[in-house]
Structures are given as structure tokens and as C-alpha cells.
Motif scaffolding. Structure first.
Motif, PDB file in Angstrom:
ATOM      1  N   LEU A 154       0.743  -1.483   0.486  1.00 49.40           N
ATOM      2  CA  LEU A 154      -0.362   0.189   0.103  1.00 49.40           C
ATOM      3  C   LEU A 154       0.348   1.447   0.237  1.00 49.40           C
ATOM      4  O   LEU A 154       0.122   2.332  -0.714  1.00 49.40           O
ATOM      5  N   GLN A 155       1.538   1.082   0.521  1.00 46.46           N
ATOM      6  CA  GLN A 155       2.899   2.408   0.843  1.00 46.46           C
ATOM      7  C   GLN A 155       3.540   2.448  -0.823  1.00 46.46           C
ATOM      8  O   GLN A 155       3.895   3.698  -0.938  1.00 46.46           O
ATOM      9  N   LEU A 156       3.823   1.418  -0.974  1.00 49.74           N
ATOM     10  CA  LEU A 156       4.809   1.174  -2.507  1.00 49.74           C
ATOM     11  C   LEU A 156       3.760   1.726  -3.536  1.00 49.74           C
ATOM     12  O   LEU A 156       4.425   2.524  -4.589  1.00 49.74           O
ATOM     13  N   LEU A 157       2.520   1.752  -3.278  1.00 53.38           N
ATOM     14  CA  LEU A 157       1.527   1.877  -4.428  1.00 53.38           C
ATOM     15  C   LEU A 157       1.501   3.714  -4.503  1.00 53.38           C
ATOM     16  O   LEU A 157       1.257   3.930  -5.060  1.00 53.38           O
ATOM     17  N   GLN A 158       1.453   4.569  -3.019  1.00 51.52           N
ATOM     18  CA  GLN A 158       1.327   5.756  -3.325  1.00 51.52           C
ATOM     19  C   GLN A 158       3.140   6.558  -3.338  1.00 51.52           C
ATOM     20  O   GLN A 158       2.113   7.701  -4.163  1.00 51.52           O
ATOM     21  N   LYS A 159       3.200   5.972  -4.188  1.00 53.62           N
ATOM     22  CA  LYS A 159       5.520   6.500  -4.432  1.00 53.62           C
ATOM     23  C   LYS A 159       5.637   5.971  -5.873  1.00 53.62           C
ATOM     24  O   LYS A 159       5.579   6.567  -6.713  1.00 53.62           O
ATOM     25  N   ALA A 160       4.778   4.919  -6.467  1.00 52.67           N
ATOM     26  CA  ALA A 160       5.748   4.621  -7.926  1.00 52.67           C
ATOM     27  C   ALA A 160       4.263   4.312  -9.127  1.00 52.67           C
ATOM     28  O   ALA A 160       2.763   4.806  -8.219  1.00 52.67           O
ATOM     29  N   LYS A 161       3.811   4.260 -10.175  1.00 51.75           N
ATOM     30  CA  LYS A 161       3.634   4.715 -11.026  1.00 51.75           C
ATOM     31  C   LYS A 161       2.740   3.123 -11.304  1.00 51.75           C
ATOM     32  O   LYS A 161       1.078   2.844 -11.463  1.00 51.75           O
ATOM     33  N   LYS A 162       3.574   2.400 -11.038  1.00 53.48           N
ATOM     34  CA  LYS A 162       2.514   0.589 -10.846  1.00 53.48           C
ATOM     35  C   LYS A 162       3.858  -0.315  -9.827  1.00 53.48           C
ATOM     36  O   LYS A 162       4.902   0.014  -9.799  1.00 53.48           O
ATOM     37  N   VAL A 163       2.929  -1.319  -8.825  1.00 54.00           N
ATOM     38  CA  VAL A 163       4.057  -2.641  -8.681  1.00 54.00           C
ATOM     39  C   VAL A 163       3.003  -4.118  -9.066  1.00 54.00           C
ATOM     40  O   VAL A 163       1.495  -3.713  -9.028  1.00 54.00           O
ATOM     41  N   ILE A 164       4.213  -4.409  -9.694  1.00 49.76           N
ATOM     42  CA  ILE A 164       3.517  -5.830  -9.544  1.00 49.76           C
ATOM     43  C   ILE A 164       4.390  -6.510  -7.927  1.00 49.76           C
ATOM     44  O   ILE A 164       5.320  -6.876  -7.904  1.00 49.76           O
ATOM     45  N   ALA A 165       3.506  -7.194  -8.390  1.00 48.84           N
ATOM     46  CA  ALA A 165       3.582  -8.067  -6.372  1.00 48.84           C
ATOM     47  C   ALA A 165       3.345  -9.596  -6.615  1.00 48.84           C
ATOM     48  O   ALA A 165       2.488  -9.995  -7.069  1.00 48.84           O
ATOM     49  N   VAL A 166       4.410 -10.554  -6.214  1.00 44.48           N
ATOM     50  CA  VAL A 166       4.726 -11.795  -6.568  1.00 44.48           C
ATOM     51  C   VAL A 166       4.391 -12.808  -5.151  1.00 44.48           C
ATOM     52  O   VAL A 166       5.087 -12.250  -4.715  1.00 44.48           O
ATOM     53  N   GLU A 167       2.942 -13.113  -5.404  1.00 42.12           N
ATOM     54  CA  GLU A 167       3.012 -14.249  -3.532  1.00 42.12           C
ATOM     55  C   GLU A 167       2.669 -15.102  -4.613  1.00 42.12           C
ATOM     56  O   GLU A 167       2.119 -15.214  -5.004  1.00 42.12           O
ATOM     57  N   PRO A 209      18.749 -17.945  -3.771  1.00 41.31           N
ATOM     58  CA  PRO A 209      18.637 -18.072  -5.244  1.00 41.31           C
ATOM     59  C   PRO A 209      18.312 -16.962  -5.728  1.00 41.31           C
ATOM     60  O   PRO A 209      18.220 -16.559  -7.211  1.00 41.31           O
ATOM     61  N   LEU A 210      17.148 -16.346  -5.222  1.00 45.70           N
ATOM     62  CA  LEU A 210      16.167 -14.668  -5.214  1.00 45.70           C
ATOM     63  C   LEU A 210      17.882 -14.116  -5.969  1.00 45.70           C
ATOM     64  O   LEU A 210      17.008 -12.930  -6.677  1.00 45.70           O
ATOM     65  N   THR A 211      18.606 -13.499  -4.479  1.00 43.38           N
ATOM     66  CA  THR A 211      19.660 -12.278  -4.702  1.00 43.38           C
ATOM     67  C   THR A 211      19.666 -13.304  -6.843  1.00 43.38           C
ATOM     68  O   THR A 211      19.909 -11.942  -7.680  1.00 43.38           O
ATOM     69  N   PHE A 212      20.478 -14.000  -6.613  1.00 40.85           N
ATOM     70  CA  PHE A 212      20.919 -14.512  -7.893  1.00 40.85           C
ATOM     71  C   PHE A 212      20.194 -14.602  -9.227  1.00 40.85           C
ATOM     72  O   PHE A 212      20.378 -13.721  -9.798  1.00 40.85           O
ATOM     73  N   LYS A 213      19.013 -14.758  -8.705  1.00 45.52           N
ATOM     74  CA  LYS A 213      18.057 -14.387  -9.804  1.00 45.52           C
ATOM     75  C   LYS A 213      17.686 -13.118 -10.199  1.00 45.52           C
ATOM     76  O   LYS A 213      17.814 -12.975 -11.860  1.00 45.52           O
ATOM     77  N   LEU A 214      17.797 -12.214  -9.421  1.00 50.95           N
ATOM     78  CA  LEU A 214      17.619 -10.678  -9.565  1.00 50.95           C
ATOM     79  C   LEU A 214      18.972 -10.289 -10.497  1.00 50.95           C
ATOM     80  O   LEU A 214      18.427  -9.542 -11.474  1.00 50.95           O
ATOM     81  N   VAL A 224       8.494 -17.062  -6.763  1.00 53.25           N
ATOM     82  CA  VAL A 224       8.784 -16.100  -7.743  1.00 53.25           C
ATOM     83  C   VAL A 224      10.196 -17.061  -8.214  1.00 53.25           C
ATOM     84  O   VAL A 224      10.979 -16.374  -8.597  1.00 53.25           O
ATOM     85  N   LEU A 225      10.842 -17.854  -7.711  1.00 56.26           N
ATOM     86  CA  LEU A 225      11.123 -17.583  -8.593  1.00 56.26           C
ATOM     87  C   LEU A 225      11.095 -19.234  -9.694  1.00 56.26           C
ATOM     88  O   LEU A 225      12.287 -19.392 -10.388  1.00 56.26           O
ATOM     89  N   LYS A 226      10.170 -19.504  -9.643  1.00 57.78           N
ATOM     90  CA  LYS A 226       9.875 -20.499 -10.813  1.00 57.78           C
ATOM     91  C   LYS A 226       9.011 -19.678 -11.940  1.00 57.78           C
ATOM     92  O   LYS A 226       8.523 -19.771 -12.637  1.00 57.78           O
ATOM     93  N   THR A 227       9.001 -17.660 -11.124  1.00 55.62           N
ATOM     94  CA  THR A 227       8.331 -17.079 -11.975  1.00 55.62           C
ATOM     95  C   THR A 227       8.581 -16.133 -13.334  1.00 55.62           C
ATOM     96  O   THR A 227      10.701 -16.042 -12.082  1.00 55.62           O
ATOM     97  N   GLU A 228       8.602 -15.940 -14.114  1.00 52.38           N
ATOM     98  CA  GLU A 228       9.388 -15.029 -15.683  1.00 52.38           C
ATOM     99  C   GLU A 228       9.307 -13.729 -15.115  1.00 52.38           C
ATOM    100  O   GLU A 228       8.347 -13.212 -14.823  1.00 52.38           O
ATOM    101  N   LEU A 229      10.079 -13.040 -14.631  1.00 55.13           N
ATOM    102  CA  LEU A 229       9.916 -11.764 -13.932  1.00 55.13           C
ATOM    103  C   LEU A 229       9.971 -10.774 -14.797  1.00 55.13           C
ATOM    104  O   LEU A 229      10.179 -11.004 -16.062  1.00 55.13           O
ATOM    105  N   PRO A 230       8.657  -9.542 -14.492  1.00 53.21           N
ATOM    106  CA  PRO A 230       8.819  -8.956 -15.684  1.00 53.21           C
ATOM    107  C   PRO A 230       9.201  -7.680 -15.610  1.00 53.21           C
ATOM    108  O   PRO A 230      10.770  -7.519 -14.387  1.00 53.21           O
ATOM    109  N   TYR A 231       9.820  -6.069 -16.525  1.00 56.97           N
ATOM    110  CA  TYR A 231      10.297  -5.249 -16.549  1.00 56.97           C
ATOM    111  C   TYR A 231       9.935  -4.502 -14.708  1.00 56.97           C
ATOM    112  O   TYR A 231       9.093  -4.300 -14.796  1.00 56.97           O
ATOM    113  N   PHE A 232      11.068  -4.233 -14.794  1.00 61.51           N
ATOM    114  CA  PHE A 232      11.011  -2.952 -13.163  1.00 61.51           C
ATOM    115  C   PHE A 232      11.814  -2.662 -13.097  1.00 61.51           C
ATOM    116  O   PHE A 232      13.811  -3.080 -13.446  1.00 61.51           O
ATOM    117  N   ASP A 233      11.688  -1.452 -11.842  1.00 58.22           N
ATOM    118  CA  ASP A 233      12.765  -0.473 -11.613  1.00 58.22           C
ATOM    119  C   ASP A 233      13.772  -1.167 -10.499  1.00 58.22           C
ATOM    120  O   ASP A 233      14.523  -0.565 -10.402  1.00 58.22           O
TER     121      ASP A 233
END
Ligand code: SAM
Length: 333
Positions: free
Chosen positions: A44-57, A108-113, A86-95
Motif C-alpha cells: 500500500l505504501q509502495l502504491l503511494q509512490k510508484a507508477k505501478k507495483v507488480i507483486a509476486v505472491e 537463489p532470489l538474489t542471483f535470479k534478480l 517467484v523462483l519459477k516466475t519469469e520476472l517482468p520489467y521493473f525499476d
């Protein structure tokens, strides 16, 4: 009511939530990737600041809860939820990536990113405190390891804030730390597979001298085989290609299993055949020539690394060492 093993500890302290969002340095044009939004305290806080939030849950109940929370608000249109691991999801573009994740997937997440392209600006991630300390360790720190060297090859990392376990519900058994990860781009022009080959070897015994490590019979035998293959191909670049940044996060145990020649499994045979004589060499499992042993020793002596220890070497020094080996056709695969 919580998924076992999913690390569902909800961040309850609004000051910490605010601090994480502030440190993300978001612009109103940013696409934010949030990993593990849970019930949405950060989202909710991120949504206040950014254009878009893509959340992987991963957890459908959390997805529902999050949807319910934004429904009917102006922010709803700016939130995209991807249900999945998240480890099996193809990640979208993000800033920018913001994540409060279960600690089992830290590495694994750190190196995937870090393997993700195009490169993002920064990731602000909550890790288990100990993991965070290992990630940001510098040469000479007791926690300096292959994890630190490989992460810092690919990114600048800094510790932002320690978060005590009581800021979460239910409280986990460990404290946490928020780390900032800024991918380097362009990456240093090195072959990542060879880099990791050298780093694994050097950190098998990080407090031993490189001279001692490279006297190991299994190491010499392995390197001489690589050397012969490279010579036979008449090319300085042996087969094997490059690795992805993701491979740099592979756990040591996995690689040991991949290599039955012993070079990666020396941790199990302390003080083995370093002093074995010619008879031992001939009949032993690990065959290498005296000439090759000398070649390796000369590289270490000429470059001044014979008495150095991985525990104290910085990235530039590992690069120099790798380049010195390459000059004489020795490769790490
Ligand atoms: N971000 C929330 C917060 O700060 O309160 C929740 C954090 S909680 C520590 C971790 C969240 O990650 C949970 O919602 C859990 O369901 C989710 N999760 C666990 N494993 C995941 C995975 N492999 N991929 C995506 N999400 C995952």
C-alpha cells in the motif's frame, strides 16, 4: 493459519515499513516489483509512490487478502498481482525491487534478480540478519566468502538497517536486516564460469595460502586436464562457455556433487596428498605432470599471490589472478 515454510511473518511496525519505502528512493515513474507482499503492508505504501507495483505472491489466501485491501481504492488500477513462486516466475520489467521474503530463498532470489535483464536500478531486500552480514562482508571480515565475492562482483551492496524479530507477527526466531543491492552495469568483462571456478577453489580453504591450495593434487590434476583440452583445441578459450549470473549463487554442495574428480570436494579430505611423492602421483587417483605443477607455481610466484589468502583478497586481485592464469593457458571450468 500460516503456511509452514513460507516465512509468513508480517511486518507490523509502520515505522519500518515507512523506512523501507523511503530507502527505495522511488520515483513517480517507477515500476516496482514486490516479492512476497503478504497482506500488503508494504504494497500500500509502495502504491503511494510508484507508477505501478507488480507483486509476486505464492499463497492464494494472501493474494485474496491483498486484492480485498486495494479493491475500490484509486490504487487498485496500479497494482498487478502475479500468483506464483517467484523462483519459477519469469520476472517482468521493473525499476526497483522491494522484498520481505522467506529466508530459505535468499540466495537463489538474489542471483535470479542479478541475472535479470534489463538491469534494474536497485533492490531493497529484507534478509535474515546473518545472511545480510555475509552478503555485505568485505575482504578481511570473518564472514567474507564466495557469496560476498560473487554478489559484489555483480552488484554494490550495502546494509541499510537492522530489524529486530519483534517487529513481525508472528515473530520469527531470527533478526533481520534490510540490504540495498545495486547491480553493476556493465559487468566486468570476465567469464563468469571461470570466475566462479577460481573463487570456489580459493574459498574451499579461505585461510590457506593460494600456494597451498594450488599444490593440492586433485586441483592440479583437474586444472591440467582443462589445460590439455584448451591446448588441444588450439584456442585460449576452452569449451564450457559462459555462465549466467544465476549460476554464481549455486550452492557449494550442488557443485561438489557435479564433480567426482575431487577438485570441488577437497573440504572432505583435509590435508590429503599434498606431500605425496612421484610414486603416489603415478599410482594415485589424481594425475598431473611436474611441468604443469611448476607452471602453476610460477604463475603464483610471479604475480605475488603464492602467500596470499582468499579471505583477504579483493575483487580486483581475483581478477588479476584469473588473468595471470589465462596468460599461460590455465582455465577454471
Ligand atoms: N511483505 C509482507 C510484510 O512485510 O508484511 C509479508 C512478508 S512474509 C515474510 C513473506 C511473504 O512471501 C509471504 O506472504 C509468503 O506467502 C510469500 N512467499 C513465500 N515464498 C514465496 C515464493 N517462493 N514466491 C513468492 N512469494 C512467496
Amino acid at each position: 493459519e500460516f503456511f509452514k515454510g513460507k516465512g509468513q511473518h508480517i511486518l507490523k511496525n509502520p515505522l519500518i515499513v515507512q523506512s523501507i519505502v523511503d530507502k527505495a528512493g522511488l520515483k513517480s515513474t517507477d515500476v516496482v516489483l514486490e516479492i512476497g507482499p503478504g497482506t500488503g503492508n508494504l504494497t500500500l505504501q509502495l502504491l503511494q509512490k510508484a507508477k505501478k507495483v507488480i507483486a509476486v505472491e505464492i499463497d492464494s489466501r494472501m493474494v485474496l487478502e491483498l486484492q480485498r485491501r486495494v479493491q475500490g481504492t484509486p490504487q487498485a488500477a496500479h497494482l498487478q498481482i502475479i500468483q506464483g513462486d517467484v523462483l519459477k516466475t519469469e520476472l517482468p520489467y521493473f525499476d526497483v525491487c522491494v522484498a520481505n521474503i522467506p529466508y530459505q530463498i535468499s540466495s537463489p532470489l538474489t542471483f535470479k534478480l542479478l541475472a535479470h535483464r534489463p538491469t534494474f536500478r536497485a533492490a531493497i531486500i529484507m534478509f535474515q540478519h546473518e545472511f545480510a552480514m555475509r552478503l555485505v562482508a568485505r575482504a578481511g571480515d570473518p564472514l567474507y566468502s564466495r557469496l560476498a565475492v560473487n554478489t559484489q562482483l555483480l552488484a554494490r551492496v550495502s546494509h541499510l538497517l537492522k530489524v529486530g524479530r519483534n517487529n513481525f507477527r508472528p515473530p520469527p526466531r531470527v533478526d533481520s536486516s534490510v540490504v540495498r543491492i545495486e547491480p553493476r552495469h556493465p559487468l566486468p568483462p570476465i567469464n563468469l564460469r571461470e570466475w566462479d571456478g577460481l573463487i570456489r577453489l580459493a574459498f574451499l580453504r579461505k585461510n590457506k595460502t593460494l600456494g597451498a591450495i594450488f599444490r593440492h593434487h586433485s586441483t592440479l590434476a583437474h586444472l591440467e586436464r582443462n589445460y590439455e583440452v584448451a591446448q588441444a583445441l588450439g584456442d585460449v578459450r576452452p569449451a564450457g562457455g559462459n555462465a549466467s549470473a544465476m549460476d554464481l549463487g549455486a550452492e557449494d554442495a550442488h557443485m561438489a556433487a557435479d564433480d567426482d574428480d575431487g577438485v570441488m570436494s577437497q573440504a572432505g579430505d583435509e590435508g590429503m596428498d599434498v606431500d605425496g611423492g612421484p610414486a603416489r602421483k603415478k599410482g594415485g587417483k589424481h594425475k598431473f605432470s611436474e611441468g604443469f605443477r611448476q607452471k602453476v607455481t610460477e604463475v603464483l610466484q610471479r604475480s605475488g599471490f603464492e602467500d596470499k589468502r582468499a579471505a583477504k583478497l579483493v575483487q580486483e586481485e581475483f581478477m588479476t589472478l584469473l588473468a595471470e592464469f589465462h596468460k599461460v593457458g590455465i582455465h577454471f571450468l
